[in-house]
Design a protein around this motif. Structure first.
Motif, short mmCIF file in Angstrom:
data_model
loop_
_atom_site.label_atom_id
_atom_site.label_comp_id
_atom_site.label_asym_id
_atom_site.label_seq_id
_atom_site.Cartn_x
_atom_site.Cartn_y
_atom_site.Cartn_z
N ASN A 89 0.85 -1.19 0.00
CA ASN A 89 0.00 0.00 0.00
C ASN A 89 0.89 1.24 0.00
N LYS A 90 0.95 1.91 -1.15
CA LYS A 90 1.84 3.07 -1.30
C LYS A 90 1.42 4.24 -0.42
N LYS A 91 0.12 4.39 -0.16
CA LYS A 91 -0.34 5.47 0.70
C LYS A 91 0.15 5.27 2.13
N VAL A 92 0.05 4.04 2.62
CA VAL A 92 0.54 3.72 3.97
C VAL A 92 2.04 3.95 4.04
#
Length: 204
Positions: A89-92
């Motif tokens: 998960n790139k946002k995390v």
């Protein structure tokens, strides 16, 4: 990460391995603590670590803290790069990096603003820096531990170390106990060194 930062750290990591910054950060920070303790014969485990910053060896503690925080910044950028290669998960991952950088900035501020009893500004600046450093630290430990748990390249050992560190941070924030603060300090040293040597060994 912006293109400018990306190019900047690409140039740095092409000359100096990113793992090296983690090792150097922990060694310099710990060395500053040890030298400050040697100079301050009155220091004991009933006193907060920050007491070292206003004692006879305060210069070494504060300088070590500042330099340690500065060197930790490229280490976290390198760690983010290693995890970015996976389908996570790139946002995390982005929030984890931002939280780590915020924690580093406030860690540097701890050294810049020693907790002098006779200076209200320094006392408040130091206390706020400590609190925000640990709050942002707890956030990035939670997020990185989550990413390590679903990662295919990092061992689960680092997840468990992260869980222990999260528990220590929370316990410290509720107790402000010096012994727990030292355990928390050695916990993050172990976490960073483990990651640094593992990424070096695996050539990540």
């Amino acid at each position: 990460m912006s293109l400018r930062f990306n190019d900047f750290f690409t140039r740095i990591f092409s000359s100096i391995p990113g793992q090296f910054f983690g090792i150097l950060s922990t060694l310099i920070g710990l060395s500053g603590d040890i030298i400050a303790i040697i100079y301050n014969s009155e220091y004991n485990l009933n006193l907060m670590i920050s007491t070292l910053g206003t004692g006879p060896g305060g210069f070494f503690f504060n300088f070590g803290t500042i330099l340690s925080g500065i060197l930790a910044i490229p280490f976290y950028f390198y760690l983010e790069r290693a995890l970015f290669k996976e389908n996570l998960n790139k946002k995390v991952l982005k929030i984890a990096l931002i939280s780590a950088l915020i924690s580093c900035i406030f860690f540097i501020a701890i050294g810049l603003f020693p907790s002098f009893d006779n200076n209200i500004f320094f006392m408040y600046a130091h206390g706020i820096s400590v609190f925000l450093c640990f709050i942002s630290g707890a956030i990035y430990f939670v997020l990185f531990s989550y990413l390590f748990r679903i990662s295919s390249i990092f061992p689960k050992t680092i997840v468990y170390i992260g869980y222990v560190q999260i528990a220590l941070i929370i316990l410290f924030l509720f107790t402000w106990n010096p012994l727990i603060e030292w355990l928390m300090t050695f916990g993050i040293i172990l976490w960073i060194l483990f990651l640094s040597f593992y990424m070096s060994y695996k050539n990540l």
